[in-house]
Design a protein around this motif. Structure first.
Motif, short mmCIF file in Angstrom:
data_model
loop_
_atom_site.label_atom_id
_atom_site.label_comp_id
_atom_site.label_asym_id
_atom_site.label_seq_id
_atom_site.Cartn_x
_atom_site.Cartn_y
_atom_site.Cartn_z
N ASN A 141 0.88 -1.19 -0.03
CA ASN A 141 0.07 -0.02 -0.08
C ASN A 141 0.92 1.31 -0.05
OD1 ASN A 141 -2.91 -0.85 0.27
ND2 ASN A 141 -2.04 -2.23 1.78
N GLN A 142 1.94 1.27 -0.90
CA GLN A 142 2.68 2.49 -0.86
C GLN A 142 1.99 3.53 -1.66
OE1 GLN A 142 6.79 1.45 -2.40
NE2 GLN A 142 5.95 -0.64 -2.74
N THR A 143 2.39 4.79 -1.37
CA THR A 143 1.79 6.08 -1.97
C THR A 143 2.87 6.92 -2.19
OG1 THR A 143 1.28 7.22 0.05
CG2 THR A 143 -0.58 5.68 -0.80
N PRO A 144 2.81 7.75 -3.39
CA PRO A 144 3.73 8.85 -3.30
C PRO A 144 3.98 9.87 -2.10
CG PRO A 144 2.38 8.79 -5.26
CD PRO A 144 1.63 7.95 -4.09
N GLU A 145 2.72 10.12 -1.47
CA GLU A 145 2.72 11.00 -0.27
C GLU A 145 3.51 10.33 0.98
OE1 GLU A 145 0.00 10.18 -2.06
OE2 GLU A 145 -0.29 11.92 -3.18
N ALA A 193 1.43 4.93 -13.76
CA ALA A 193 1.83 6.39 -13.21
C ALA A 193 2.19 6.23 -11.30
CB ALA A 193 0.52 7.15 -13.52
N THR A 194 1.32 5.43 -10.92
CA THR A 194 1.59 5.38 -9.47
C THR A 194 3.03 4.92 -9.11
OG1 THR A 194 -0.81 5.03 -9.07
CG2 THR A 194 0.95 4.54 -7.13
N ILE A 195 3.25 4.08 -9.89
CA ILE A 195 4.75 3.50 -9.71
C ILE A 195 5.83 4.74 -10.00
CG2 ILE A 195 6.66 2.28 -10.80
CD1 ILE A 195 4.42 0.03 -10.90
N LYS A 196 5.44 5.58 -10.84
CA LYS A 196 6.33 6.55 -11.22
C LYS A 196 6.58 7.46 -10.20
CE LYS A 196 6.83 5.57 -16.17
NZ LYS A 196 6.24 4.32 -16.13
N ALA A 201 9.53 10.16 -5.48
CA ALA A 201 9.22 10.68 -3.98
C ALA A 201 10.39 9.68 -3.54
CB ALA A 201 8.20 10.27 -3.66
N SER A 202 10.95 8.65 -4.13
CA SER A 202 12.01 7.80 -3.33
C SER A 202 13.28 8.02 -3.62
CB SER A 202 11.44 6.27 -3.68
OG SER A 202 10.18 6.10 -3.38
N HIS A 203 13.44 9.03 -4.73
CA HIS A 203 14.82 9.50 -5.09
C HIS A 203 15.27 10.90 -3.89
CE1 HIS A 203 14.22 7.67 -8.80
NE2 HIS A 203 15.70 7.98 -9.26
N ASN A 230 14.69 16.25 11.11
CA ASN A 230 14.43 15.46 10.10
C ASN A 230 13.76 16.04 8.71
OD1 ASN A 230 15.32 13.38 11.67
ND2 ASN A 230 13.74 12.07 11.48
N ARG A 231 14.02 15.46 7.48
CA ARG A 231 13.71 15.93 6.35
C ARG A 231 13.97 15.14 5.26
NH1 ARG A 231 16.09 21.71 4.13
NH2 ARG A 231 14.34 22.14 2.71
N ARG A 232 13.03 14.96 4.06
CA ARG A 232 13.05 14.37 2.95
C ARG A 232 13.13 15.25 1.77
NH1 ARG A 232 13.77 11.50 0.08
NH2 ARG A 232 12.25 10.16 -0.77
N LEU A 233 14.26 15.16 0.88
CA LEU A 233 13.96 16.04 -0.42
C LEU A 233 13.94 14.86 -1.38
CD1 LEU A 233 17.36 18.03 0.68
CD2 LEU A 233 14.98 19.10 0.51
N HIS A 234 13.18 15.08 -2.40
CA HIS A 234 12.93 14.51 -3.65
C HIS A 234 12.67 15.07 -4.94
CE1 HIS A 234 8.95 15.78 -2.47
NE2 HIS A 234 9.18 15.57 -1.24
#
Ligand code: FEO
Ligand code: CA
Ligand code: CA
Length: 683
Positions: A141-145, A193-196, A201-203, A230-234
């Motif tokens: 149940n992965q999501t871009p968000e 599209a969801t995979i992309k 977001a995982s880069h 803490n921070r994520r950059l993508h």
């Protein structure tokens, strides 16, 4: 500090000068996802830049002590310029530099193997929460968000900075170079599209607060509720283009008419810490992210070709048309830069430094020259490409005040960018060595390349460098200054394409080398430099900011039984086989640590320690192997010498592997692999 002479003393094995030997272990998946099958493409450097044979006088150089002025300005840490302390005196007890260990034998285990007496803990894995509000990782149940708040895929660079407030704390910064969709997603579970979007977001990069564990050298991830950094950059994060080329016409797009505001960073490979407490991160194989729904813009034919931008990407144009070259021809010019991230300011906009040139940046590492100038060493990771250096116009302010930090944060925007030429002194001395010259390309105000403006040099750096006859190298990867002896060490990972004698020079001498198809199989001869070199550079009289340097190949990597290998003269029967050096680091004693990517000797990749001085100089000992199918990213030796961080990337990335049929399940919590950062320490 006096830089110690490069040559070993005493009775040692001379370099066998007769080059022997051809091929490699990289899986088709690695080649496809990370670098767009770069090896199958034409060599992007079509020039005929020669090698030179000039003898110059060896000289010693000096360097300065460094200080970090970090965070709120209250924190000053000596010697973190390149992620390692400057002197052994700063540490106590046994350290990574004095650890005695039985070298790890080559193997194909699906685990991190470390010597007896050491322990390897997984710190954080793909999908673990980074930002507050991140949901628990659920592969179904992965999501871009969610991915935008979770630890990204394929951790590469690792740096650990002091925590600004917690003396037992640390701040981990990692890159997430690329994604392996066939290993990340159950087949048929997600639409294209969801995979992309999840992949995008995982880069990027992660900033994760750490806290020391109960055992010396151990670390844990700080509880999320206690974190502030803490921070994520993508690919959707805001970046700022700065320096002389910012705002250039080529950097402007429909979405950004200023040419200064960029969304996203991707394919970030290695990096380095600055003395002022920021992280530099290299955007590497950025060329492989752009598709084309129509003809390519004829204005940029030469530039696209020199960077391998062919219009064959990862299909991201399906969800964001800026990745379609036919729609947005300028988007690729906004990538391929060195990113500077301030992990101490979670609200800061990270910057892309045009002054440091545009190339397939492996990474960037900083030192301070005796005259106070900031010097950045950089490798352009491509077969037959170049090594670069930036010297700042301004001088570093070590005072550690807030004002000093603000000044230091501007140092990478003005200065001079140069490219390296390596001149061999001939083989009569039984050594691959000689002198070198930094050839200036441009300052922030003046171009030194005929026909190129300053912006031309910085945006089309490869094309500009081609004009001044630098030396074509065998994939220059990590390049970093040893904070103890002041010399510069560069991993030249391999080059299967340099396979005729005519293509060699003294700094890139092999056109054949020996590999092992699998563990225990006999060595076979193949064309090309398959196992790589470690290059040692000694700055000339003018220190790191000067024009000249001396160089030698300290290591000609491979199996010790292969005749072409060389370990700084250390007896070959006493060293570990080493293949495809990629990243370098230093412990408090100044030993060189080398991680590998693409071992062609039948073993998993790993981590090695090598003394660079005294009778042990060249004694390569394997400290760790990483899981099956992984490369060993990182490494980072904590300045206290008690912890070694490494980042096994792409475990299980082998031909034919899928989510359902993985070749690795490391770290062995589920039935599929999860790239993770590991900390190793004494039990
Ligand atoms: Fe991402 Fe040059 O390795
Ligand atoms: Ca020589
Ligand atoms: Ca690398």
């Amino acid at each position: 500090m006096t830089i110690t002479p490069a040559r070993p003393t005493g009775a040692r094995t001379l370099l066998p000068i007769t080059p022997v030997t051809r091929h490699g272990s990289r899986s088709h998946l690695t080649c496809q996802y990370r670098c767009g099958n770069a090896c199958d493409q034409p060599v992007p450097n079509p020039t005929d830049n020669p090698d030179f044979h000039v003898v110059a006088e060896r000289a010693l150089a000096r360097r300065s002590l460094l200080k970090i002025g970090a965070g709120a300005g209250a924190l000053t840490v000596t010697g973190l310029a390149s992620g390692a302390p400057l002197a052994a005196a700063a540490v106590a007890g046994r350290t990574a530099g004095t650890w005695r260990f039985e070298p790890v034998a080559p193997n194909n285990r699906d685990r991190v193997t470390v010597p007896r007496g050491f322990r390897a803990d997984v710190l954080i894995s793909w999908g673990d929460a980074v930002e507050k509000g991140a949901p628990r990782f659920d592969v179904d149940n992965q999501t871009p968000e969610a991915a935008a708040k979770q630890f990204g895929y394929n951790n590469d660079y690792v740096g650990v900075l002091p925590h600004p407030e917690d003396r037992r704390g640390g701040v981990l910064v990692t890159n997430h170079e690329y994604t392996d969709e066939q290993l990340m997603f159950p087949t048929g579970r997600y639409d294209s599209a969801t995979i992309k979007r999840i992949a995008m977001a995982s880069h990027g990069m992660s900033v994760v607060e750490l806290v020391r564990g109960s055992k010396a050298g151990s670390w844990n991830v700080q509880k999320l509720r206690k974190t502030t950094l803490n921070r994520r950059l993508h690919v959707g994060s805001q970046f700022q283009l700065v320096g002389p080329a910012a705002g250039d016409e080529r950097l402007r797009t429909a979405a950004d008419e200023t040419g200064r505001e960029v969304l996203g960073t991707f394919n970030n490979c290695a990096g380095g810490l600055t003395p002022w407490g920021t992280v530099l991160s290299g955007e590497e194989n950025f060329n492989g992210y752009f598709d084309a729904s129509g003809p390519l813009d004829a204005r940029y034919t030469a530039s696209y070709a020199r960077y391998g931008i062919s219009g064959t990407g990862r299909g991201w144009n399906e969800v964001d048309e800026r990745f379609d070259l036919a729609v947005e021809p300028h988007e690729p010019f906004r990538h391929g830069w060195i990113v500077e991230l301030d992990p101490y300011d979670p609200d800061s906009t990270p910057r892309k430094h045009t002054m440091l040139g545009r190339m397939k940046h492996e990474g960037a590492n900083v030192t301070i020259a005796d005259n106070g100038k900031v010097v950045v060493y950089m490798g352009d990771d491509e077969r037959f490409d170049y090594i670069y250096r930036f010297v700042s116009a301004g001088t570093y302010d070590p005072s550690g005040t807030r004002r000093a930090r603000r000044r230091n944060l501007r140092l990478l925007t003005t200065g001079t960018l140069s490219v390296a030429r390596f001149d061999g002194d001939g083989l009569d001395d039984e050594r691959y060595d000689g002198s070198g010259t930094w050839i200036p390309l441009a300052s922030d105000t003046e171009s030194f390349v005929e026909g190129f403006s300053v912006a031309d040099v910085l945006i089309d750096t490869r094309l500009a460098a081609d004009q001044v006859a630098p030396t074509k190298m065998d994939r220059p990867e990590d390049i970093e200054v040893n904070p103890v002896n002041g010399r510069v060490y560069c991993a030249l990972t391999n080059n299967a394409n340099r396979d005729t004698p005519e293509e060699t020079d003294e700094a890139n001498p092999l056109f054949q080398s020996q590999t092992r198809p699998s563990l225990g199989a006999p060595l076979v001869t193949q064309g090309g430099n398959r196992n790589g070199y470690v290059l040692e550079m000694t700055p000339g009289n003018d220190n790191h900011a000067g024009r000249d340097f001396f160089w030698s190949l300290m290591l000609v990597c491979g199996d010790p039984a292969a005749p072409e290998t060389y370990f700084a003269g250390f007896p070959k029967e006493q060293v570990s086989p080493i293949s495809c050096p990629d990243n370098v680091a230093f412990d408090p004693e100044g030993n060189l640590w080398i991680s590998t990517d693409g071992n062609v000797l039948g073993s998993n990749d790993g981590l090695f320690r090598v003394p660079v001085r005294g009778p042990e100089r060249g004694r390569v000992q394997q400290f760790a192997t990483v899981p099956f199918g992984a490369e060993c990213c990182g490494p980072f030796i904590h300045p206290d010498g008690k912890s070694v961080f490494l980042a096994p990337q792409h475990p299980g990335e082998t031909n034919g592997a899928t989510f359902e049929t993985p070749s690795s399940t490391w770290p062995n919590r589920e039935g599929f692999p999860r790239p993770s950062v590991v900390v190793v320490y004494e039990r």
